[in-house]
Design an enzyme around this catalytic site. Structure first.
Site, short mmCIF file in Angstrom:
data_model
loop_
_atom_site.label_atom_id
_atom_site.label_comp_id
_atom_site.label_asym_id
_atom_site.label_seq_id
_atom_site.Cartn_x
_atom_site.Cartn_y
_atom_site.Cartn_z
CB THR A 38 2.79 3.58 4.83
OG1 THR A 38 1.69 2.83 5.24
CG2 THR A 38 2.39 5.03 4.86
CG HIS A 47 15.58 -14.12 13.97
ND1 HIS A 47 16.14 -13.31 14.84
CD2 HIS A 47 16.58 -14.66 13.31
CE1 HIS A 47 17.48 -13.26 14.69
NE2 HIS A 47 17.90 -14.14 14.00
CB CYS A 66 -0.99 -0.10 1.29
SG CYS A 66 -0.46 -0.17 2.74
NE ARG A 114 18.04 -17.43 19.60
CZ ARG A 114 18.91 -17.52 18.25
NH1 ARG A 114 19.17 -18.78 18.07
NH2 ARG A 114 19.62 -16.74 17.58
CG HIS A 115 14.49 -17.83 16.14
ND1 HIS A 115 14.61 -16.52 16.70
CD2 HIS A 115 15.66 -18.15 15.61
CE1 HIS A 115 15.99 -16.18 16.74
NE2 HIS A 115 16.55 -17.16 15.78
#
Ligand code: RB5
Length: 146
Positions: A67, A98, A65, A132-133
């Site tokens: 922004t 991540h 869009c 861990r992510h």
């Protein structure tokens, strides 16, 4: 890769350019519109596309869009969607490695076509690192399920 792409009027020109680039890279692209610069409400395309990304395992979405903000807010309301608003290559890579982002949001009024193409390439090529992510994302999934 199956890539669903969509924009509102303010992202139309960049959406067209990125669509062409995706096809050049050999991706299977599905265009959710819009198809002109007539004013169009971004949630109408963001929610439709995000629901399909959530349903189709392995697919990814790109929403543009003015922004990228409105698109990312709307897409993130859909369960299973991890939409990342990225205007730099570092964030785009991290959003995959991540955060396992399945939708990339960008703003045509914020970046140029060259940078947008680089962001898209890196975002599509980067794998999720898991470990861990994955644990952190699970916490969001648990919250979403409530
Ligand atoms: C449209 O003018 C603009 O508000 C929209 O494209 C987007 O930037 C919203 O977040």
């Amino acid at each position: 890769m199956k890539v669903l792409i969509g924009s509102d009027h303010a992202g139309f020109q960049l959406k067209e350019d990125i669509k062409e680039y995706l096809m050049l890279l050999g991706h299977d692209v599905e265009d959710y519109g819009v198809f002109s610069e007539e004013p169009f409400d971004y949630p109408d395309v963001a929610l439709r596309l995000a629901e399909d990304v959530a349903k189709r395992k392995g697919s990814r979405g790109i929403l543009i869009c003015g922004t990228g903000v409105g698109m990312s807010i709307a897409a993130n309301k859909v369960r299973g969607i991890r939409a990342a608003l990225c205007h730099d290559v570092f964030s785009a890579r991290a959003s995959r490695a991540h955060n396992n982002a399945n939708i990339l949001a960008m703003g045509e009024r914020v970046i140029g076509k060259g940078l947008a193409r680089e962001i898209v390439k890196v975002w599509l090529e980067t794998d999720f690192q898991g470990e861990r992510h994955a644990r952190r994302l699970e916490k969001i999934e648990v919250y979403e399920g409530q």
